[in-house]
Design a protein around this motif. Structure first.
Motif, PDB file in Angstrom:
ATOM      1  N   VAL A   1       0.846  -1.199   0.000  1.00 28.86           N
ATOM      2  CA  VAL A   1       0.000   0.000   0.000  1.00 28.86           C
ATOM      3  C   VAL A   1       0.875   1.241   0.000  1.00 28.86           C
ATOM      4  O   VAL A   1       1.917   1.282   0.668  1.00 28.86           O
ATOM      5  CB  VAL A   1      -0.953   0.100   1.218  1.00 28.86           C
ATOM      6  N   ALA A   2       0.428   2.249  -0.756  1.00 26.04           N
ATOM      7  CA  ALA A   2       1.150   3.513  -0.861  1.00 26.04           C
ATOM      8  C   ALA A   2       0.204   4.628  -0.443  1.00 26.04           C
ATOM      9  O   ALA A   2      -0.980   4.593  -0.777  1.00 26.04           O
ATOM     10  CB  ALA A   2       1.614   3.724  -2.310  1.00 26.04           C
ATOM     11  N   VAL A   3       0.721   5.613   0.295  1.00 28.22           N
ATOM     12  CA  VAL A   3      -0.135   6.666   0.858  1.00 28.22           C
ATOM     13  C   VAL A   3       0.530   8.042   0.798  1.00 28.22           C
ATOM     14  O   VAL A   3       1.748   8.151   0.668  1.00 28.22           O
ATOM     15  CB  VAL A   3      -0.483   6.388   2.344  1.00 28.22           C
ATOM     16  N   THR A   4      -0.305   9.065   0.943  1.00 25.52           N
ATOM     17  CA  THR A   4       0.201  10.426   1.059  1.00 25.52           C
ATOM     18  C   THR A   4       0.741  10.631   2.479  1.00 25.52           C
ATOM     19  O   THR A   4       0.540   9.798   3.362  1.00 25.52           O
ATOM     20  CB  THR A   4      -0.922  11.457   0.854  1.00 25.52           C
ATOM     21  N   GLU A   5       1.366  11.776   2.670  1.00 22.14           N
ATOM     22  CA  GLU A   5       1.980  12.090   3.946  1.00 22.14           C
ATOM     23  C   GLU A   5       0.987  12.000   5.111  1.00 22.14           C
ATOM     24  O   GLU A   5       1.313  11.511   6.182  1.00 22.14           O
ATOM     25  CB  GLU A   5       2.557  13.504   3.853  1.00 22.14           C
ATOM     26  N   LYS A   6      -0.259  12.462   4.864  1.00 24.57           N
ATOM     27  CA  LYS A   6      -1.182  12.521   6.012  1.00 24.57           C
ATOM     28  C   LYS A   6      -1.643  11.127   6.450  1.00 24.57           C
ATOM     29  O   LYS A   6      -2.062  10.950   7.586  1.00 24.57           O
ATOM     30  CB  LYS A   6      -2.376  13.436   5.712  1.00 24.57           C
ATOM     31  N   LEU A   7      -1.547  10.127   5.567  1.00 24.74           N
ATOM     32  CA  LEU A   7      -1.922   8.773   5.968  1.00 24.74           C
ATOM     33  C   LEU A   7      -0.706   7.932   6.370  1.00 24.74           C
ATOM     34  O   LEU A   7      -0.856   6.830   6.897  1.00 24.74           O
ATOM     35  CB  LEU A   7      -2.692   8.069   4.847  1.00 24.74           C
ATOM     36  N   ALA A   8       0.501   8.450   6.114  1.00 21.70           N
ATOM     37  CA  ALA A   8       1.722   7.674   6.372  1.00 21.70           C
ATOM     38  C   ALA A   8       1.813   7.143   7.815  1.00 21.70           C
ATOM     39  O   ALA A   8       2.240   6.006   8.019  1.00 21.70           O
ATOM     40  CB  ALA A   8       2.955   8.496   6.011  1.00 21.70           C
ATOM     41  N   PRO A   9       1.405   7.935   8.834  1.00 25.52           N
ATOM     42  CA  PRO A   9       1.525   7.404  10.200  1.00 25.52           C
ATOM     43  C   PRO A   9       0.636   6.185  10.458  1.00 25.52           C
ATOM     44  O   PRO A   9       0.816   5.488  11.449  1.00 25.52           O
ATOM     45  CB  PRO A   9       1.053   8.576  11.085  1.00 25.52           C
ATOM     46  N   TYR A  10      -0.337   5.932   9.570  1.00 22.12           N
ATOM     47  CA  TYR A  10      -1.291   4.844   9.803  1.00 22.12           C
ATOM     48  C   TYR A  10      -0.899   3.548   9.101  1.00 22.12           C
ATOM     49  O   TYR A  10      -1.548   2.524   9.247  1.00 22.12           O
ATOM     50  CB  TYR A  10      -2.688   5.263   9.313  1.00 22.12           C
ATOM     51  N   LEU A  11       0.169   3.591   8.284  1.00 20.17           N
ATOM     52  CA  LEU A  11       0.550   2.409   7.491  1.00 20.17           C
ATOM     53  C   LEU A  11       0.672   1.150   8.340  1.00 20.17           C
ATOM     54  O   LEU A  11       1.146   1.214   9.487  1.00 20.17           O
ATOM     55  CB  LEU A  11       1.902   2.658   6.810  1.00 20.17           C
ATOM     56  N   PRO A  12       0.303  -0.010   7.776  1.00 20.49           N
ATOM     57  CA  PRO A  12       0.572  -1.261   8.492  1.00 20.49           C
ATOM     58  C   PRO A  12       2.076  -1.455   8.589  1.00 20.49           C
ATOM     59  O   PRO A  12       2.818  -1.106   7.666  1.00 20.49           O
ATOM     60  CB  PRO A  12      -0.075  -2.330   7.613  1.00 20.49           C
ATOM     61  N   GLY A  13       2.532  -1.988   9.686  1.00 19.76           N
ATOM     62  CA  GLY A  13       3.972  -2.093   9.878  1.00 19.76           C
ATOM     63  C   GLY A  13       4.362  -3.477  10.372  1.00 19.76           C
ATOM     64  O   GLY A  13       3.504  -4.338  10.534  1.00 19.76           O
ATOM     65  N   PRO A  14       5.643  -3.689  10.599  1.00 23.61           N
ATOM     66  CA  PRO A  14       6.687  -2.681  10.454  1.00 23.61           C
ATOM     67  C   PRO A  14       7.087  -2.425   8.993  1.00 23.61           C
ATOM     68  O   PRO A  14       6.906  -3.284   8.160  1.00 23.61           O
ATOM     69  CB  PRO A  14       7.861  -3.287  11.219  1.00 23.61           C
ATOM     70  N   ILE A  15       7.599  -1.206   8.761  1.00 21.82           N
ATOM     71  CA  ILE A  15       8.148  -0.882   7.454  1.00 21.82           C
ATOM     72  C   ILE A  15       9.666  -0.719   7.608  1.00 21.82           C
ATOM     73  O   ILE A  15      10.165  -0.594   8.733  1.00 21.82           O
ATOM     74  CB  ILE A  15       7.523   0.401   6.863  1.00 21.82           C
ATOM     75  N   VAL A  16      10.385  -0.716   6.494  1.00 18.61           N
ATOM     76  CA  VAL A  16      11.841  -0.607   6.566  1.00 18.61           C
ATOM     77  C   VAL A  16      12.240   0.865   6.470  1.00 18.61           C
ATOM     78  O   VAL A  16      11.767   1.588   5.587  1.00 18.61           O
ATOM     79  CB  VAL A  16      12.515  -1.420   5.441  1.00 18.61           C
ATOM     80  N   THR A  17      13.070   1.287   7.399  1.00 19.26           N
ATOM     81  CA  THR A  17      13.576   2.674   7.372  1.00 19.26           C
ATOM     82  C   THR A  17      15.096   2.652   7.544  1.00 19.26           C
ATOM     83  O   THR A  17      15.671   1.630   7.922  1.00 19.26           O
ATOM     84  CB  THR A  17      12.990   3.516   8.525  1.00 19.26           C
ATOM     85  N   ILE A  18      15.711   3.792   7.279  1.00 21.77           N
ATOM     86  CA  ILE A  18      17.147   3.932   7.562  1.00 21.77           C
ATOM     87  C   ILE A  18      17.268   4.391   9.012  1.00 21.77           C
ATOM     88  O   ILE A  18      16.744   5.440   9.377  1.00 21.77           O
ATOM     89  CB  ILE A  18      17.797   4.955   6.606  1.00 21.77           C
ATOM     90  N   VAL A  19      17.924   3.566   9.843  1.00 26.23           N
ATOM     91  CA  VAL A  19      18.039   3.945  11.258  1.00 26.23           C
ATOM     92  C   VAL A  19      19.366   4.661  11.522  1.00 26.23           C
ATOM     93  O   VAL A  19      19.530   5.330  12.532  1.00 26.23           O
ATOM     94  CB  VAL A  19      17.871   2.734  12.207  1.00 26.23           C
ATOM     95  N   GLU A  20      20.320   4.466  10.596  1.00 23.29           N
ATOM     96  CA  GLU A  20      21.593   5.166  10.756  1.00 23.29           C
ATOM     97  C   GLU A  20      22.120   5.508   9.368  1.00 23.29           C
ATOM     98  O   GLU A  20      22.321   4.617   8.554  1.00 23.29           O
ATOM     99  CB  GLU A  20      22.571   4.234  11.493  1.00 23.29           C
ATOM    100  N   GLU A  21      22.305   6.791   9.115  1.00 22.16           N
ATOM    101  CA  GLU A  21      22.787   7.229   7.802  1.00 22.16           C
ATOM    102  C   GLU A  21      24.228   6.748   7.593  1.00 22.16           C
ATOM    103  O   GLU A  21      24.968   6.563   8.570  1.00 22.16           O
ATOM    104  CB  GLU A  21      22.747   8.770   7.723  1.00 22.16           C
ATOM    105  N   PRO A  22      24.635   6.563   6.335  1.00 14.52           N
ATOM    106  CA  PRO A  22      26.031   6.159   6.081  1.00 14.52           C
ATOM    107  C   PRO A  22      27.001   7.232   6.561  1.00 14.52           C
ATOM    108  O   PRO A  22      26.709   8.420   6.485  1.00 14.52           O
ATOM    109  CB  PRO A  22      26.084   5.987   4.559  1.00 14.52           C
ATOM    110  N   LYS A  23      28.158   6.806   7.074  1.00 16.21           N
ATOM    111  CA  LYS A  23      29.145   7.765   7.602  1.00 16.21           C
ATOM    112  C   LYS A  23      29.826   8.537   6.475  1.00 16.21           C
ATOM    113  O   LYS A  23      30.129   9.702   6.596  1.00 16.21           O
ATOM    114  CB  LYS A  23      30.201   7.018   8.420  1.00 16.21           C
ATOM    115  N   ASP A  24      30.101   7.830   5.367  1.00 19.47           N
ATOM    116  CA  ASP A  24      30.699   8.492   4.200  1.00 19.47           C
ATOM    117  C   ASP A  24      30.238   7.749   2.957  1.00 19.47           C
ATOM    118  O   ASP A  24      29.439   6.820   3.054  1.00 19.47           O
ATOM    119  CB  ASP A  24      32.227   8.512   4.312  1.00 19.47           C
ATOM    120  N   GLU A  25      30.798   8.128   1.784  1.00 15.92           N
ATOM    121  CA  GLU A  25      30.252   7.541   0.546  1.00 15.92           C
ATOM    122  C   GLU A  25      30.595   6.069   0.379  1.00 15.92           C
ATOM    123  O   GLU A  25      30.011   5.386  -0.446  1.00 15.92           O
ATOM    124  CB  GLU A  25      30.688   8.359  -0.687  1.00 15.92           C
ATOM    125  N   ASN A  26      31.575   5.566   1.162  1.00 13.55           N
ATOM    126  CA  ASN A  26      31.918   4.146   1.060  1.00 13.55           C
ATOM    127  C   ASN A  26      31.107   3.282   2.028  1.00 13.55           C
ATOM    128  O   ASN A  26      31.215   2.065   2.021  1.00 13.55           O
ATOM    129  CB  ASN A  26      33.409   3.937   1.338  1.00 13.55           C
TER     130      ASN A  26
END
Lengths: 497, 131
Positions: free
Chosen positions: A281-306
């Motif tokens: 399912v795909a939603v607009t920003e206002k429905l995003a908090p209601y999405l069934p989960g869990p969904i995959v997110t980035i929990v830690e950004e890469p430190k550098d380009e490698n």
């Protein structure tokens, strides 16, 4: 049948495998767990191989014949999808592996979420739903929860056009909301007047299939969306027919609030006996908090380009909850991901273009031989009437059965319900002009036969290993049995018929 | 198209049910048009005696080799009798839709609910563009 049941081939004492001798002390099984008989056929390995290979050869499928059921049932599944899904890193990944040990799989899911968002123009995606109907269910629950959070428990009405997928009204009922069916106008569009009459403060939203099950784009889709938004409702798009829109139209830009995809239709993952579905399912920003989960997110950004990002599972803040154990049908995610990587953005656009071109080519070629009730440029599929003036005895089913004699798999019969004797034809993008011309020729020949020799159709198929089946008897006296029916049972069944 | 029959002593709903009114008891079934469109009926689900039915709302289901459809109540009232024969032999709906293929009898509680039903001529006309 041309192939006897495996049980009919059973010979007492015959075995299919040679077990090694026991090299540990024998321990008797508890007597209460022992049984005297085991209801299995006694056959050799080669008998089993021949039996199942022969059965597979009786199949008529997309890998053997033109298959105008199209993406609706299953379009061609490129074999590279299977190679990728079988990579040990995917196939052998234990579902309880912790997030850090499953970064590759999470990366695939994350990218797939992102691409599905980009193709639809939506802001967020969940891969949880197991198939299209569960995607719909998720969408309607999100709409409901959104209204409840905004203090509108009275919004319980969902509008559904009569050209919608049958699952749409079923979804609404499952979610405990109320369906109001809208009629279509003579061009197959939603009847705008009827829609406006229903638009009031009890509307939770509207579910619409785009293009519709007639294969038609709603000409007034922007007016439809506007009317529903003006009365405070949200718009749900059934994305089962995305095959005609990839890279061409972004549903979010039309004004939709939520949609589902069918990876097993649009993105070539197996379906219909071949594998589970997948209905992100795909939603607009206002429905995003209601999405069934869990969904995959980035929990830690890469430190550098490698460096690579660290992916993790996140439960959206006001999630409607989990729909599926673990993380959706992951095997389908790898196949859809592969399909998208193989095609790229321009390739996916070409998929839609060719799907639409092929459907329109066949439609125009057949318009003099068959009645096409809504005959205007279509999406990836079109509907014709499988009946002929003055030939009462010929029905859509007879045309379908006759197609088998010509080496073509029948199209969808008797759906959508708003067309008499409907035949829903969807060639898909993978077919070349020669194949389409062959199909058109067969359809023209069948139209001629219907007038000259209708019995040829009524008694078809003539060449298939199984001739015409008795559908009434199959529906009323269904016998699901892989072994011979015991004599007393058989006598009872025969008596009943 | 096959010649379809709409007896003139019956009233018809837009959703293709027929009504035979005797006193305040309405016998209800589906029309020849409906059975023809559905094709071979293989299953029918009907309410129990005593169920309240409301005009325009589903009271049961009919399933054929082609499709499953709701049965919509053409009147408002209470079910007094159900045709058990049609449960066992749903093909009666195809072979004899107006006599042996009747579905339920309803004691009508709201006579106004009969007002907008069509007579056989109006129903035949209503069906023309749908053929």
């Amino acid at each position: 049948m041309t192939e006897p049941l495996i049980y009919d081939q059973s010979v007492p004492g015959r075995t299919g495998v040679i077990l090694p001798g026991c090299d540990v002390p024998e321990t008797p099984l508890p007597t209460d767990l022992m049984r005297d008989d085991l209801d299995l056929p006694e056959v050799s390995e080669l008998q089993v191989i021949r039996h199942f290979v022969r059965l597979s050869q009786l199949n008529m499928a997309i890998d053997t014949n033109f298959y105008p059921l199209g993406s609706c049932t299953m379009k061609y599944n490129p074999k590279i999808n299977e190679d990728v899904a079988r990579l040990p890193g995917f196939a052998h990944l234990h579902p309880l592996t912790d997030e850090e040990g499953a970064q590759g799989a999470l990366a695939v899911m994350y990218e797939l979420q992102r691409w599905l968002a980009e193709i639809s123009g939506f802001d967020a995606v969940s891969l949880q739903p197991a198939a299209g109907a569960q995607g719909e269910f998720a969408g309607i629950l999100m709409i409901r929860k959104y209204h409840l959070d905004n203090g509108h428990p009275e919004r319980t009405k969902i509008l559904v056009p009569n050209s919608a997928h049958g699952t749409n009204p079923a979804t609404v009922s499952m979610a405990g909301l109320r369906v109001v069916e809208l009629p279509s106008d003579e061009d197959g569009n939603v009847d705008l007047e009827a829609l406006r009459r229903e638009c009031d403060e009890t509307v939770a939203g509207m579910m619409i299939t785009v293009p519709s099950t007639l294969g038609l784009y709603e000409r007034q889709i922007l007016d439809v969306i506007q009317a529903v938004h003006d009365c405070g409702g949200l718009m749900y798009m059934d994305g089962a027919n995305m095959n005609s829109q990839l890279g061409i139209v972004k549903p979010a830009e039309l004004g939709f609030d939520v949609m589902h995809y069918n990876l097993h239709k649009t993105f070539s993952t197996p379906h219909g006996g071949g594998g589970p579905g997948s209905g992100p399912v795909a939603v607009t920003e206002k429905l995003a908090p209601y999405l069934p989960g869990p969904i995959v997110t980035i929990v830690e950004e890469p430190k550098d380009e490698n460096d690579a990002p660290l992916y993790g599972f996140t439960m959206p803040e006001k999630s409607i909850g989990r729909l599926k154990v673990f993380h959706g049908n992951f095997g389908m995610h790898t196949r859809a991901y592969t399909y998208m990587r193989v095609h790229g953005a321009e390739g996916l656009r070409e998929v839609a273009r060719h799907a639409v071109l092929n459907a329109n080519y066949v439609r125009v070629k057949l318009q003099d031989d068959y009645h096409i009730p809504y005959n205007r440029p279509c999406g990836h599929e079109f509907v014709l009437e499988g009946r002929f003036e003055g030939v009462d005895e010929v029905h859509a089913l007879d045309i379908s059965k006759r197609l088998i004699d010509y080496g073509y798999h029948p199209p969808t019969n008797y759906f959508p319900l708003i067309v008499n004797e409907a035949l829903l034809i969807e060639p898909t993008e993978t077919e070349d002009k020669q194949t389409l011309d062959g199909f058109v020729e067969a359809m023209k020949q069948i139209a001629k036969e219907a007038r000259e020799n209708p019995a040829l159709l009524r008694e078809a198929p003539h060449t298939a290993p199984v001739r015409r089946v008795d559908e009434v008897k199959a529906a009323k006296q269904l016998v699901l049995c892989c072994r011979p029916i015991p004599a007393p049972e058989r006598a009872k069944n025969e008596q009943a018929s | 198209m096959a010649q379809l029959n709409y007896p003139s002593d019956l009233k018809y709903a837009r959703t293709d049910e027929w009504v035979r009114l005797e006193g305040d008891i309405a016998t209800i079934g589906i029309s020849d048009f409906a059975q023809d469109q559905l094709n071979d009926v293989v299953f029918v689900e009907l309410p129990e005696v005593g169920t309240e039915v409301k005009k325009g709302e589903p009271f049961g289901t009919v399933e054929s080799v082609k499709a499953a459809s709701d049965l919509n109540a053409p009147v408002t009232g209470t079910v007094t009798e159900v045709n058990d024969a049609v449960r066992d032999n749903p093909e009666l709906i195809n072979s004899d839709p107006y006599e042996r293929g009747w579905l339920i009898k309803v004691k009508v509680s709201d006579p106004d609910s009969l007002n907008d039903l069509m007579d056989s001529a109006a129903y035949a006309k209503y069906n023309e563009p749908r053929m």
